[in-house]
Design a protein around this motif. Structure first.
Motif, PDB file in Angstrom:
ATOM      1  N   ALA A   1       0.813  -1.208   0.000  1.00 45.94           N
ATOM      2  CA  ALA A   1       0.000   0.000   0.000  1.00 45.94           C
ATOM      3  C   ALA A   1       0.849   1.261   0.000  1.00 45.94           C
ATOM      4  O   ALA A   1       0.453   2.291  -0.561  1.00 45.94           O
ATOM      5  CB  ALA A   1      -0.929   0.001   1.204  1.00 45.94           C
ATOM      6  N   GLU A   2       2.031   1.196   0.618  1.00 49.89           N
ATOM      7  CA  GLU A   2       2.881   2.382   0.717  1.00 49.89           C
ATOM      8  C   GLU A   2       3.859   2.460  -0.452  1.00 49.89           C
ATOM      9  O   GLU A   2       3.759   3.311  -1.322  1.00 49.89           O
ATOM     10  CB  GLU A   2       3.628   2.370   2.049  1.00 49.89           C
ATOM     11  CG  GLU A   2       2.688   2.521   3.242  1.00 49.89           C
ATOM     12  CD  GLU A   2       3.415   2.402   4.565  1.00 49.89           C
ATOM     13  OE1 GLU A   2       4.624   2.088   4.575  1.00 49.89           O
ATOM     14  OE2 GLU A   2       2.771   2.641   5.607  1.00 49.89           O
ATOM     15  N   GLN A   3       4.825   1.561  -0.480  1.00 51.70           N
ATOM     16  CA  GLN A   3       5.793   1.539  -1.567  1.00 51.70           C
ATOM     17  C   GLN A   3       6.356   0.131  -1.647  1.00 51.70           C
ATOM     18  O   GLN A   3       6.915  -0.368  -0.678  1.00 51.70           O
ATOM     19  CB  GLN A   3       6.918   2.544  -1.340  1.00 51.70           C
ATOM     20  CG  GLN A   3       7.895   2.607  -2.501  1.00 51.70           C
ATOM     21  CD  GLN A   3       8.972   3.659  -2.277  1.00 51.70           C
ATOM     22  OE1 GLN A   3       8.992   4.312  -1.257  1.00 51.70           O
ATOM     23  NE2 GLN A   3       9.851   3.818  -3.245  1.00 51.70           N
ATOM     24  N   ALA A   4       6.237  -0.516  -2.773  1.00 51.37           N
ATOM     25  CA  ALA A   4       6.525  -1.936  -2.855  1.00 51.37           C
ATOM     26  C   ALA A   4       7.898  -2.268  -3.387  1.00 51.37           C
ATOM     27  O   ALA A   4       8.264  -3.422  -3.427  1.00 51.37           O
ATOM     28  CB  ALA A   4       5.471  -2.632  -3.710  1.00 51.37           C
ATOM     29  N   SER A   5       8.697  -1.308  -3.810  1.00 54.29           N
ATOM     30  CA  SER A   5      10.013  -1.656  -4.323  1.00 54.29           C
ATOM     31  C   SER A   5      10.982  -0.502  -4.154  1.00 54.29           C
ATOM     32  O   SER A   5      10.588   0.665  -4.061  1.00 54.29           O
ATOM     33  CB  SER A   5       9.936  -2.049  -5.809  1.00 54.29           C
ATOM     34  OG  SER A   5       9.662  -0.903  -6.587  1.00 54.29           O
ATOM     35  N   SER A   6      12.274  -0.848  -4.107  1.00 52.30           N
ATOM     36  CA  SER A   6      13.314   0.161  -3.942  1.00 52.30           C
ATOM     37  C   SER A   6      13.444   1.067  -5.160  1.00 52.30           C
ATOM     38  O   SER A   6      13.992   2.161  -5.084  1.00 52.30           O
ATOM     39  CB  SER A   6      14.655  -0.535  -3.676  1.00 52.30           C
ATOM     40  OG  SER A   6      14.975  -1.416  -4.744  1.00 52.30           O
ATOM     41  N   SER A   7      12.938   0.605  -6.306  1.00 49.94           N
ATOM     42  CA  SER A   7      13.022   1.412  -7.529  1.00 49.94           C
ATOM     43  C   SER A   7      11.992   2.526  -7.566  1.00 49.94           C
ATOM     44  O   SER A   7      11.995   3.351  -8.477  1.00 49.94           O
ATOM     45  CB  SER A   7      12.838   0.503  -8.747  1.00 49.94           C
ATOM     46  OG  SER A   7      11.533  -0.052  -8.750  1.00 49.94           O
ATOM     47  N   GLY A   8      11.108   2.557  -6.565  1.00 51.02           N
ATOM     48  CA  GLY A   8      10.081   3.585  -6.536  1.00 51.02           C
ATOM     49  C   GLY A   8       8.809   3.189  -7.244  1.00 51.02           C
ATOM     50  O   GLY A   8       7.806   3.902  -7.178  1.00 51.02           O
ATOM     51  N   LYS A   9       8.796   2.047  -7.920  1.00 46.35           N
ATOM     52  CA  LYS A   9       7.588   1.585  -8.573  1.00 46.35           C
ATOM     53  C   LYS A   9       6.625   1.017  -7.540  1.00 46.35           C
ATOM     54  O   LYS A   9       7.037   0.498  -6.509  1.00 46.35           O
ATOM     55  CB  LYS A   9       7.917   0.527  -9.615  1.00 46.35           C
ATOM     56  CG  LYS A   9       8.665   1.054 -10.836  1.00 46.35           C
ATOM     57  CD  LYS A   9       8.878  -0.041 -11.862  1.00 46.35           C
ATOM     58  CE  LYS A   9       9.590   0.495 -13.093  1.00 46.35           C
ATOM     59  NZ  LYS A   9       9.794  -0.562 -14.119  1.00 46.35           N
ATOM     60  N   SER A  10       5.364   1.104  -7.823  1.00 46.35           N
ATOM     61  CA  SER A  10       4.343   0.547  -6.945  1.00 46.35           C
ATOM     62  C   SER A  10       3.223  -0.010  -7.798  1.00 46.35           C
ATOM     63  O   SER A  10       3.201   0.167  -9.027  1.00 46.35           O
ATOM     64  CB  SER A  10       3.800   1.618  -5.994  1.00 46.35           C
ATOM     65  OG  SER A  10       2.967   2.527  -6.703  1.00 46.35           O
ATOM     66  N   ILE A  11       2.284  -0.659  -7.149  1.00 45.78           N
ATOM     67  CA  ILE A  11       1.155  -1.183  -7.909  1.00 45.78           C
ATOM     68  C   ILE A  11       0.308  -0.063  -8.499  1.00 45.78           C
ATOM     69  O   ILE A  11      -0.452  -0.293  -9.435  1.00 45.78           O
ATOM     70  CB  ILE A  11       0.279  -2.123  -7.053  1.00 45.78           C
ATOM     71  CG1 ILE A  11      -0.300  -1.377  -5.858  1.00 45.78           C
ATOM     72  CG2 ILE A  11       1.064  -3.355  -6.611  1.00 45.78           C
ATOM     73  CD1 ILE A  11      -1.320  -2.183  -5.097  1.00 45.78           C
ATOM     74  N   TRP A  12       0.460   1.143  -7.961  1.00 47.47           N
ATOM     75  CA  TRP A  12      -0.293   2.281  -8.487  1.00 47.47           C
ATOM     76  C   TRP A  12       0.307   2.813  -9.786  1.00 47.47           C
ATOM     77  O   TRP A  12      -0.363   3.526 -10.537  1.00 47.47           O
ATOM     78  CB  TRP A  12      -0.341   3.406  -7.457  1.00 47.47           C
ATOM     79  CG  TRP A  12      -1.014   2.989  -6.185  1.00 47.47           C
ATOM     80  CD1 TRP A  12      -0.429   2.818  -4.968  1.00 47.47           C
ATOM     81  CD2 TRP A  12      -2.396   2.684  -6.004  1.00 47.47           C
ATOM     82  NE1 TRP A  12      -1.351   2.426  -4.040  1.00 47.47           N
ATOM     83  CE2 TRP A  12      -2.571   2.340  -4.640  1.00 47.47           C
ATOM     84  CE3 TRP A  12      -3.508   2.665  -6.854  1.00 47.47           C
ATOM     85  CZ2 TRP A  12      -3.807   1.979  -4.117  1.00 47.47           C
ATOM     86  CZ3 TRP A  12      -4.741   2.314  -6.320  1.00 47.47           C
ATOM     87  CH2 TRP A  12      -4.887   1.970  -4.976  1.00 47.47           C
ATOM     88  N   THR A  13       1.594   2.496 -10.036  1.00 41.93           N
ATOM     89  CA  THR A  13       2.245   2.981 -11.248  1.00 41.93           C
ATOM     90  C   THR A  13       2.623   1.859 -12.210  1.00 41.93           C
ATOM     91  O   THR A  13       3.127   2.128 -13.304  1.00 41.93           O
ATOM     92  CB  THR A  13       3.513   3.772 -10.888  1.00 41.93           C
ATOM     93  OG1 THR A  13       4.438   2.911 -10.198  1.00 41.93           O
ATOM     94  CG2 THR A  13       3.176   4.956  -9.994  1.00 41.93           C
ATOM     95  N   ALA A  14       2.420   0.597 -11.806  1.00 41.53           N
ATOM     96  CA  ALA A  14       2.786  -0.540 -12.666  1.00 41.53           C
ATOM     97  C   ALA A  14       2.035  -0.460 -13.987  1.00 41.53           C
ATOM     98  O   ALA A  14       0.851  -0.111 -14.025  1.00 41.53           O
ATOM     99  CB  ALA A  14       2.467  -1.846 -11.956  1.00 41.53           C
TER     100      ALA A  14
END
Length: 292
Positions: A64-77
């Motif tokens: 929900a917050e941030q899912a990866s160190s690259s800054g990508k998230s399910i909201w931007t996938a």
């Protein structure tokens, strides 16, 4: 403990989860297993979890917050495949943080996830994600995933659901599958969360929380049991060696190889009487003991 099932159909997706986490003698835990991530018009994704509750809650929070160190998230996938990879990375993050400490207390790193939905520009997709963060995707040969106490509710889905099954029929099948599980396993319990997603709508189509007062689910529980008994009664009992001209379907025993495997008694055992005499009276057994 839990039971969750999701189906990927031509018409969309069906998700169903219970809410029981433990069922002890004096403590019953209830937590929702279904989480919805929705940006109407752009994406709609559903996450359902089974396994250790602290692990699944940590995974959900990271997603929900941030899912990866690259800054990508399910909201931007850009695709559901990329979103599933982000969920897998969140599982690995929690594993790196907690697995060794849990092991010291004899607790396995146990989490299973169903993740599905649709992102604008591609079709609906459904994934099962494992404790290692790896995952598989549903295809036409395997239209559904189950996690938790899956065995009780599996047979009805195997017989009924195909990619062409309409959403409402699939929802009915999922509820029957859940009812079978509830009847056979105390670790699964109400209330239930049922979500229906129509393909290309990019928003939740229908959602309901089902408790013991829900009339439709009570009808399912009553009717399904009655119909099973009726169908069972309508199937003929076995008829042994029916005559060839009989209308009965014989359960033939004429096959030369149709016999049980028999084990004879050891050679030093002698059976003298297959029908022993009645037991002696108490007086005879104790040698004529009489009242003082």
């Amino acid at each position: 403990m839990t039971y969750c099932v999701a189906m990927r159909l031509d018409a969309g997706l069906v998700f169903l989860s219970d809410s029981r986490t433990n069922a002890g003698v004096d403590q019953v835990g209830t937590f929702r297993k279904m989480t919805v991530f929705e940006n109407p018009g752009d994406r709609m994704m559903v996450l359902m979890t089974a396994g250790n509750l602290s692990i699944s809650q940590s995974v959900r929070q990271i997603i929900a917050e941030q899912a990866s160190s690259s800054g990508k998230s399910i909201w931007t996938a850009s695709s559901m495949y990329e979103a599933a990879r982000i969920v897998g990375e969140a599982v690995r993050t929690v594993h790196q943080r907690d697995a060794e400490e849990l092991k010291k207390f004899g607790i396995d790193f146990n989490v299973n996830i169903i993740f599905g939905g649709q992102i604008k520009g591609e079709r609906s997709r459904l994934f099962q994600i494992y404790a290692a963060g790896n995952f598989i995707e549903s295809h036409n040969e395997n239209t559904y995933f189950q996690i938790g106490e899956a065995k009780y509710g599996k047979p009805i889905i195997d017989r009924i659901v195909t990619p062409a099954t309409p959403l409402n029929e699939a929802a009915k099948c999922a509820l029957i599958s859940m009812d079978s599980t509830l009847r056979s396993n105390i670790s699964v319990g109400l209330p239930l969360d049922l979500l229906i997603y129509e393909a290309d709508s990019l928003a939740v189509s229908r959602f309901v929380t089902i408790d013991e007062k829900n009339q439709y689910f009570q009808m399912i529980r009553t009717t399904w049991g009655q119909q099973l008994k009726s169908i069972f009664a309508g199937i003929a009992d076995p008829v042994w060696n029916a005559a060839p001209d009989s209308a009965a379907i014989a359960l033939s025993t004429t096959n030369a190889n149709s016999h049980p495997m028999r084990i004879p008694p050891p050679a030093d055992i002698t059976v003298t009487d297959a029908h022993p005499a009645p037991l002696q009276t108490l007086t005879e057994q104790v040698g004529g003991m009489r009242q003082p």
